[in-house]
Design a protein around this motif. Structure first.
Motif, PDB file in Angstrom:
ATOM      1  N   LEU A 117       7.495   3.921   6.715  1.00 38.92           N
ATOM      2  CA  LEU A 117       8.829   3.359   6.944  1.00 38.92           C
ATOM      3  C   LEU A 117       8.833   1.842   6.766  1.00 38.92           C
ATOM      4  O   LEU A 117       9.795   1.270   6.266  1.00 38.92           O
ATOM      5  CB  LEU A 117       9.331   3.725   8.345  1.00 38.92           C
ATOM      6  N   LEU A 118       7.768   1.191   7.174  1.00 42.20           N
ATOM      7  CA  LEU A 118       7.645  -0.254   7.008  1.00 42.20           C
ATOM      8  C   LEU A 118       7.586  -0.639   5.537  1.00 42.20           C
ATOM      9  O   LEU A 118       8.231  -1.585   5.098  1.00 42.20           O
ATOM     10  CB  LEU A 118       6.384  -0.752   7.731  1.00 42.20           C
ATOM     11  N   CYS A 119       6.814   0.120   4.768  1.00 42.12           N
ATOM     12  CA  CYS A 119       6.598  -0.196   3.349  1.00 42.12           C
ATOM     13  C   CYS A 119       7.684   0.352   2.435  1.00 42.12           C
ATOM     14  O   CYS A 119       7.768  -0.044   1.272  1.00 42.12           O
ATOM     15  CB  CYS A 119       5.265   0.385   2.887  1.00 42.12           C
ATOM     16  N   GLY A 120       8.457   1.305   2.937  1.00 39.57           N
ATOM     17  CA  GLY A 120       9.391   1.990   2.063  1.00 39.57           C
ATOM     18  C   GLY A 120       8.659   2.943   1.124  1.00 39.57           C
ATOM     19  O   GLY A 120       9.117   3.223   0.024  1.00 39.57           O
ATOM     20  N   ARG A 121       7.492   3.422   1.568  1.00 45.61           N
ATOM     21  CA  ARG A 121       6.698   4.360   0.772  1.00 45.61           C
ATOM     22  C   ARG A 121       7.083   5.782   1.162  1.00 45.61           C
ATOM     23  O   ARG A 121       7.013   6.152   2.329  1.00 45.61           O
ATOM     24  CB  ARG A 121       5.202   4.148   1.037  1.00 45.61           C
ATOM     25  N   CYS A 122       7.540   6.543   0.205  1.00 44.99           N
ATOM     26  CA  CYS A 122       7.927   7.947   0.384  1.00 44.99           C
ATOM     27  C   CYS A 122       9.279   8.102   1.090  1.00 44.99           C
ATOM     28  O   CYS A 122       9.779   9.210   1.201  1.00 44.99           O
ATOM     29  CB  CYS A 122       6.890   8.742   1.164  1.00 44.99           C
ATOM     30  N   ARG A 129      12.859   1.913  13.167  1.00 48.45           N
ATOM     31  CA  ARG A 129      12.094   3.143  13.455  1.00 48.45           C
ATOM     32  C   ARG A 129      10.601   2.897  13.245  1.00 48.45           C
ATOM     33  O   ARG A 129       9.770   3.411  14.005  1.00 48.45           O
ATOM     34  CB  ARG A 129      12.575   4.295  12.576  1.00 48.45           C
ATOM     35  N   ALA A 130      10.232   2.124  12.221  1.00 47.59           N
ATOM     36  CA  ALA A 130       8.826   1.807  11.984  1.00 47.59           C
ATOM     37  C   ALA A 130       8.241   1.127  13.216  1.00 47.59           C
ATOM     38  O   ALA A 130       7.150   1.498  13.677  1.00 47.59           O
ATOM     39  CB  ALA A 130       8.674   0.917  10.754  1.00 47.59           C
ATOM     40  N   GLU A 131       8.953   0.154  13.752  1.00 45.68           N
ATOM     41  CA  GLU A 131       8.467  -0.575  14.933  1.00 45.68           C
ATOM     42  C   GLU A 131       8.281   0.375  16.119  1.00 45.68           C
ATOM     43  O   GLU A 131       7.245   0.331  16.799  1.00 45.68           O
ATOM     44  CB  GLU A 131       9.440  -1.695  15.302  1.00 45.68           C
ATOM     45  N   ALA A 132       9.254   1.245  16.360  1.00 50.12           N
ATOM     46  CA  ALA A 132       9.162   2.167  17.494  1.00 50.12           C
ATOM     47  C   ALA A 132       7.959   3.110  17.346  1.00 50.12           C
ATOM     48  O   ALA A 132       7.188   3.305  18.297  1.00 50.12           O
ATOM     49  CB  ALA A 132      10.450   2.973  17.618  1.00 50.12           C
ATOM     50  N   SER A 150       0.488  -3.453  11.016  1.00 53.58           N
ATOM     51  CA  SER A 150       1.793  -2.948  10.566  1.00 53.58           C
ATOM     52  C   SER A 150       2.857  -3.165  11.635  1.00 53.58           C
ATOM     53  O   SER A 150       4.006  -3.478  11.309  1.00 53.58           O
ATOM     54  CB  SER A 150       1.698  -1.461  10.213  1.00 53.58           C
ATOM     55  N   LEU A 151       2.482  -3.014  12.891  1.00 51.31           N
ATOM     56  CA  LEU A 151       3.433  -3.240  13.981  1.00 51.31           C
ATOM     57  C   LEU A 151       3.922  -4.683  13.970  1.00 51.31           C
ATOM     58  O   LEU A 151       5.129  -4.947  14.099  1.00 51.31           O
ATOM     59  CB  LEU A 151       2.796  -2.902  15.334  1.00 51.31           C
ATOM     60  N   GLU A 152       3.018  -5.641  13.797  1.00 53.01           N
ATOM     61  CA  GLU A 152       3.424  -7.052  13.742  1.00 53.01           C
ATOM     62  C   GLU A 152       4.362  -7.305  12.567  1.00 53.01           C
ATOM     63  O   GLU A 152       5.348  -8.039  12.693  1.00 53.01           O
ATOM     64  CB  GLU A 152       2.202  -7.970  13.667  1.00 53.01           C
ATOM     65  N   ARG A 153       4.064  -6.693  11.443  1.00 53.20           N
ATOM     66  CA  ARG A 153       4.949  -6.854  10.269  1.00 53.20           C
ATOM     67  C   ARG A 153       6.320  -6.251  10.541  1.00 53.20           C
ATOM     68  O   ARG A 153       7.325  -6.806  10.131  1.00 53.20           O
ATOM     69  CB  ARG A 153       4.311  -6.225   9.039  1.00 53.20           C
ATOM     70  N   ALA A 154       6.338  -5.104  11.207  1.00 54.82           N
ATOM     71  CA  ALA A 154       7.625  -4.471  11.525  1.00 54.82           C
ATOM     72  C   ALA A 154       8.427  -5.354  12.485  1.00 54.82           C
ATOM     73  O   ALA A 154       9.628  -5.530  12.315  1.00 54.82           O
ATOM     74  CB  ALA A 154       7.405  -3.092  12.129  1.00 54.82           C
ATOM     75  N   ASN A 156       8.274  -8.548  12.753  1.00 53.10           N
ATOM     76  CA  ASN A 156       8.702  -9.744  12.018  1.00 53.10           C
ATOM     77  C   ASN A 156       9.587  -9.419  10.824  1.00 53.10           C
ATOM     78  O   ASN A 156       9.986 -10.324  10.094  1.00 53.10           O
ATOM     79  CB  ASN A 156       7.481 -10.538  11.556  1.00 53.10           C
ATOM     80  N   ARG A 157       9.824  -8.130  10.613  1.00 47.85           N
ATOM     81  CA  ARG A 157      10.661  -7.656   9.489  1.00 47.85           C
ATOM     82  C   ARG A 157      10.107  -8.120   8.145  1.00 47.85           C
ATOM     83  O   ARG A 157      10.848  -8.493   7.240  1.00 47.85           O
ATOM     84  CB  ARG A 157      12.123  -8.073   9.651  1.00 47.85           C
ATOM     85  N   GLU A 158       8.766  -8.097   8.029  1.00 49.65           N
ATOM     86  CA  GLU A 158       8.091  -8.483   6.795  1.00 49.65           C
ATOM     87  C   GLU A 158       8.042  -7.295   5.847  1.00 49.65           C
ATOM     88  O   GLU A 158       7.518  -6.241   6.214  1.00 49.65           O
ATOM     89  CB  GLU A 158       6.657  -8.929   7.064  1.00 49.65           C
ATOM     90  N   GLU A 159       8.517  -7.468   4.656  1.00 50.57           N
ATOM     91  CA  GLU A 159       8.417  -6.415   3.662  1.00 50.57           C
ATOM     92  C   GLU A 159       7.034  -6.447   3.043  1.00 50.57           C
ATOM     93  O   GLU A 159       6.456  -7.502   2.824  1.00 50.57           O
ATOM     94  CB  GLU A 159       9.485  -6.587   2.592  1.00 50.57           C
ATOM     95  N   ILE A 160       6.517  -5.274   2.784  1.00 54.40           N
ATOM     96  CA  ILE A 160       5.191  -5.174   2.163  1.00 54.40           C
ATOM     97  C   ILE A 160       5.370  -4.661   0.761  1.00 54.40           C
ATOM     98  O   ILE A 160       6.098  -3.793   0.470  1.00 54.40           O
ATOM     99  CB  ILE A 160       4.287  -4.220   2.973  1.00 54.40           C
TER     100      ILE A 160
END
Length: 160
Positions: A117-122, A129-132, A150-154, A156-160
């Protein structure tokens, strides 16, 4: 039960022989009703341990385990279908199996789905939702540095 047998084989054989004996042992255990061995045998085919790598057979054994209610098999299916270079890549199938694994109590699947969900993969990117999911995964699997990153990126709303 099968972990004890696998440990015995791994202590007494070189790795190639141990992997081959492990595959044979898992097939025996499956014949005798050990559901967790379905996932383990799928894992061996996925990674070519004692047998030739065969994604179709890996999926076959993981599906049998998933149908028997084994959440590890469900997680494994999600991973196979979400791997970038997998000949069986199928984004919607990956998400379906991660969701099923979560429904059956698999915390690792929360981290895997959260990362997707964080990466937009699949699946479409969803930071909330990624953060939760990643928060839950990190709480249960604190040693998984990739989940924590990944949690820190979520957060911070960092796109990967």
């Amino acid at each position: 039960r099968n972990d004890m047998f696998i440990d015995i084989f791994n202590m007494t054989c070189d790795q190639e022989k141990a992997d081959l004996h492990t595959a044979k042992l898992l097939a025996y255990l499956i014949d005798n009703g050990d559901v967790s061995s379905l996932n383990n045998l799928g894992y061996l085919f996925h990674f070519g341990m004692g047998v030739e790598t065969d994604y179709d057979l890996a999926v076959y054994w993981h599906l049998r385990g998933a149908e028997a209610g084994d959440h590890y098999s469900m997680l494994s299916l999600g991973k196979i279908f979400s791997e970038k270079n997998s000949p069986r890549w199928d984004g919607p199938e990956a998400i379906k199996w991660f969701e099923k694994a979560i429904e059956h109590g698999d915390d690792w699947a929360k981290g895997e789905l959260g990362h997707c969900l964080l990466c937009g993969r699949c699946v479409e990117r969803d930071f909330v939702r990624a953060e939760a999911l990643l928060e839950e995964a990190v709480a249960v699997c604190p040693d998984r540095k990739d989940f924590a990153e990944s949690l820190e990126r979520a957060r911070n709303r960092e796109e990967i």
